[in-house]
Motif scaffolding. Sequence first.
Motif, PDB file in Angstrom:
ATOM      1  N   ALA A   1     -10.598  -4.929  -3.709  1.00 39.25           N
ATOM      2  CA  ALA A   1      -9.536  -5.158  -4.690  1.00 39.25           C
ATOM      3  C   ALA A   1      -9.675  -6.437  -4.525  1.00 39.25           C
ATOM      4  O   ALA A   1      -9.919  -7.803  -4.345  1.00 39.25           O
ATOM      5  CB  ALA A   1      -8.310  -4.506  -3.408  1.00 39.25           C
ATOM      6  N   LYS A   2      -9.184  -6.578  -5.629  1.00 37.19           N
ATOM      7  CA  LYS A   2      -8.807  -8.117  -5.860  1.00 37.19           C
ATOM      8  C   LYS A   2      -7.473  -8.834  -5.027  1.00 37.19           C
ATOM      9  O   LYS A   2      -8.087  -9.792  -4.658  1.00 37.19           O
ATOM     10  CB  LYS A   2      -8.347  -8.746  -7.997  1.00 37.19           C
ATOM     11  CG  LYS A   2      -7.604  -9.225  -8.029  1.00 37.19           C
ATOM     12  CD  LYS A   2      -7.650  -9.375  -9.364  1.00 37.19           C
ATOM     13  CE  LYS A   2      -6.650 -10.828 -10.144  1.00 37.19           C
ATOM     14  NZ  LYS A   2      -6.484 -10.585 -11.791  1.00 37.19           N
ATOM     15  N   GLU A   3      -6.125  -8.219  -5.117  1.00 34.39           N
ATOM     16  CA  GLU A   3      -5.962  -8.804  -3.962  1.00 34.39           C
ATOM     17  C   GLU A   3      -5.115  -7.216  -3.692  1.00 34.39           C
ATOM     18  O   GLU A   3      -5.168  -6.300  -3.858  1.00 34.39           O
ATOM     19  CB  GLU A   3      -4.018  -8.640  -4.556  1.00 34.39           C
ATOM     20  CG  GLU A   3      -4.650 -10.181  -5.084  1.00 34.39           C
ATOM     21  CD  GLU A   3      -3.538 -11.374  -5.750  1.00 34.39           C
ATOM     22  OE1 GLU A   3      -3.582 -12.844  -5.466  1.00 34.39           O
ATOM     23  OE2 GLU A   3      -2.550 -10.372  -5.758  1.00 34.39           O
ATOM     24  N   VAL A   4      -4.057  -7.228  -2.415  1.00 36.03           N
ATOM     25  CA  VAL A   4      -3.842  -6.442  -1.335  1.00 36.03           C
ATOM     26  C   VAL A   4      -2.316  -6.131  -1.275  1.00 36.03           C
ATOM     27  O   VAL A   4      -2.043  -7.170  -1.335  1.00 36.03           O
ATOM     28  CB  VAL A   4      -4.419  -6.393   0.229  1.00 36.03           C
ATOM     29  CG1 VAL A   4      -3.845  -5.319   1.160  1.00 36.03           C
ATOM     30  CG2 VAL A   4      -6.106  -5.771  -0.157  1.00 36.03           C
ATOM     31  N   LEU A   5      -1.574  -5.831  -1.095  1.00 39.95           N
ATOM     32  CA  LEU A   5       0.054  -5.598  -1.142  1.00 39.95           C
ATOM     33  C   LEU A   5      -0.460  -5.215   0.099  1.00 39.95           C
ATOM     34  O   LEU A   5      -0.357  -3.767   0.179  1.00 39.95           O
ATOM     35  CB  LEU A   5       0.792  -5.046  -2.921  1.00 39.95           C
ATOM     36  CG  LEU A   5       0.340  -6.469  -3.587  1.00 39.95           C
ATOM     37  CD1 LEU A   5      -0.943  -6.160  -4.597  1.00 39.95           C
ATOM     38  CD2 LEU A   5       1.909  -6.274  -4.320  1.00 39.95           C
ATOM     39  N   VAL A   6       0.556  -6.160   1.273  1.00 47.10           N
ATOM     40  CA  VAL A   6       0.549  -4.899   2.307  1.00 47.10           C
ATOM     41  C   VAL A   6       2.351  -4.747   2.486  1.00 47.10           C
ATOM     42  O   VAL A   6       3.063  -5.222   2.420  1.00 47.10           O
ATOM     43  CB  VAL A   6       0.492  -5.822   3.494  1.00 47.10           C
ATOM     44  CG1 VAL A   6       0.822  -5.184   4.825  1.00 47.10           C
ATOM     45  CG2 VAL A   6      -1.196  -6.500   3.222  1.00 47.10           C
ATOM     46  N   LEU A   7       2.257  -3.220   2.649  1.00 44.91           N
ATOM     47  CA  LEU A   7       4.239  -2.387   2.195  1.00 44.91           C
ATOM     48  C   LEU A   7       4.536  -3.021   4.104  1.00 44.91           C
ATOM     49  O   LEU A   7       3.844  -1.432   4.366  1.00 44.91           O
ATOM     50  CB  LEU A   7       4.441  -1.981   1.015  1.00 44.91           C
ATOM     51  CG  LEU A   7       4.283  -1.839   0.234  1.00 44.91           C
ATOM     52  CD1 LEU A   7       4.270  -0.320  -1.011  1.00 44.91           C
ATOM     53  CD2 LEU A   7       5.161  -2.654  -0.657  1.00 44.91           C
ATOM     54  N   LYS A   8       5.416  -2.815   4.678  1.00 44.66           N
ATOM     55  CA  LYS A   8       6.086  -2.898   6.072  1.00 44.66           C
ATOM     56  C   LYS A   8       7.249  -2.046   5.697  1.00 44.66           C
ATOM     57  O   LYS A   8       8.249  -3.282   4.998  1.00 44.66           O
ATOM     58  CB  LYS A   8       6.209  -3.391   6.730  1.00 44.66           C
ATOM     59  CG  LYS A   8       5.980  -2.726   8.574  1.00 44.66           C
ATOM     60  CD  LYS A   8       5.867  -3.601   9.258  1.00 44.66           C
ATOM     61  CE  LYS A   8       6.094  -3.518  10.859  1.00 44.66           C
ATOM     62  NZ  LYS A   8       4.904  -4.112  11.727  1.00 44.66           N
ATOM     63  N   GLN A   9       7.659  -0.831   5.903  1.00 45.84           N
ATOM     64  CA  GLN A   9       8.917  -0.327   6.047  1.00 45.84           C
ATOM     65  C   GLN A   9       9.762  -0.837   5.128  1.00 45.84           C
ATOM     66  O   GLN A   9      11.116  -1.426   4.816  1.00 45.84           O
ATOM     67  CB  GLN A   9       9.756  -0.901   7.036  1.00 45.84           C
ATOM     68  CG  GLN A   9       9.375  -0.386   7.998  1.00 45.84           C
ATOM     69  CD  GLN A   9      10.504  -0.670   9.654  1.00 45.84           C
ATOM     70  OE1 GLN A   9      10.998  -1.993   9.406  1.00 45.84           O
ATOM     71  NE2 GLN A   9      10.162  -0.232  10.894  1.00 45.84           N
ATOM     72  N   GLY A  10       9.161  -0.674   3.616  1.00 44.30           N
ATOM     73  CA  GLY A  10       9.722  -0.963   2.040  1.00 44.30           C
ATOM     74  C   GLY A  10       9.698  -1.741   1.490  1.00 44.30           C
ATOM     75  O   GLY A  10      10.157  -2.753   0.606  1.00 44.30           O
ATOM     76  N   ARG A  11       9.024  -3.356   2.648  1.00 45.96           N
ATOM     77  CA  ARG A  11       9.460  -4.897   1.930  1.00 45.96           C
ATOM     78  C   ARG A  11       7.892  -4.811   2.092  1.00 45.96           C
ATOM     79  O   ARG A  11       6.680  -4.355   2.760  1.00 45.96           O
ATOM     80  CB  ARG A  11      10.232  -5.322   4.008  1.00 45.96           C
ATOM     81  CG  ARG A  11      11.374  -5.719   3.257  1.00 45.96           C
ATOM     82  CD  ARG A  11      12.166  -6.777   4.636  1.00 45.96           C
ATOM     83  NE  ARG A  11      13.495  -6.201   4.699  1.00 45.96           N
ATOM     84  CZ  ARG A  11      14.220  -7.441   4.173  1.00 45.96           C
ATOM     85  NH1 ARG A  11      14.133  -7.647   2.936  1.00 45.96           N
ATOM     86  NH2 ARG A  11      15.630  -7.091   3.953  1.00 45.96           N
ATOM     87  N   LEU A  12       7.632  -5.777   1.527  1.00 48.47           N
ATOM     88  CA  LEU A  12       5.947  -6.870   0.470  1.00 48.47           C
ATOM     89  C   LEU A  12       5.867  -7.862   1.918  1.00 48.47           C
ATOM     90  O   LEU A  12       6.227  -8.821   2.150  1.00 48.47           O
ATOM     91  CB  LEU A  12       6.046  -7.272  -0.241  1.00 48.47           C
ATOM     92  CG  LEU A  12       4.238  -8.116  -1.306  1.00 48.47           C
ATOM     93  CD1 LEU A  12       3.689  -6.431  -1.290  1.00 48.47           C
ATOM     94  CD2 LEU A  12       4.993  -8.197  -2.439  1.00 48.47           C
TER      95      LEU A  12
END
Length: 291
Positions: free
Chosen positions: A198-209
Amino acid sequence: MQLDAKQLSKTFGKKTVIDQLHFQLTPGIYGFLGANGSGKTTLMRILATVAHPSSGSVTLNGENIFKLGETYRDLIGYLPQNIGYYQHFSAKKFLHYMATIKGLTKEESVTRTEDLLEKVGLQDVGKKKIKTFSGGMKQRVGIAQALLNNPKIVLVDEPTVGLDPKERIRFRNLLASMAQDKIVLISTHIVSDIETIAKEVLVLKQGRLLAQAPPATLVDEMRGRVWEILCSQSEALQLEATQQTTNITPEGNEARVRFLADQHDVHGASEVTPTLEDYYLYHFDRTEVVS
């Protein structure tokens, strides 16, 4: 090519599934990482225009993807979490059928089908009926159909479910080899799917970034928070009850315990090199990371 989400939200009744997401994507591989129920699938469905947001927007090069309609959909390849197959079709027949739906010519269909069956390792069973395939083989057919139209944007939702370790490596290598001029989005709760590509990871928790950053940046945040100790089996059980343990490995009559903590009072514990999995486990409690 640039895909932008601004203040993107989706609600079902009183439940907010994704909440005010804002991100910008350019060609490369991105991982949407989060526990089950974090909003990953809903986000992927919106990006595939299968679902509409409740508010906010998604644009491709400044144009709303829903207004672009078929022009946008012609540019994407989508592998949903659950894909329906015609079980009595062979893999080859199914891919020809999907190629027709995607507007490929007969010649393009034949060429792309043969190429993709080879890439996903199904060239020797292309004429066999899908109903005879294992779960992993069916998933590979799904991966192939997502790539039929040589898409510029590839959306794959939990793509390695049912794949063995060798198949996962094949899949990662396939995505890595084609990502130079494409935006590739991988939704997963399996860290190893995206950690190295991955170039970048987007971490999602309970619908939020929670975060958007290169894997190395997220790993760096864990320095000074990952610890290890060799102790007795009984002490290992005590640590499991009092610390956020990530791994317990038996070593003879002892056990090597890896745990996460900003501060701790465990005598003899040593700091160790963190991983992306440590970051993930640090931000999600045990009940959230169960798949």
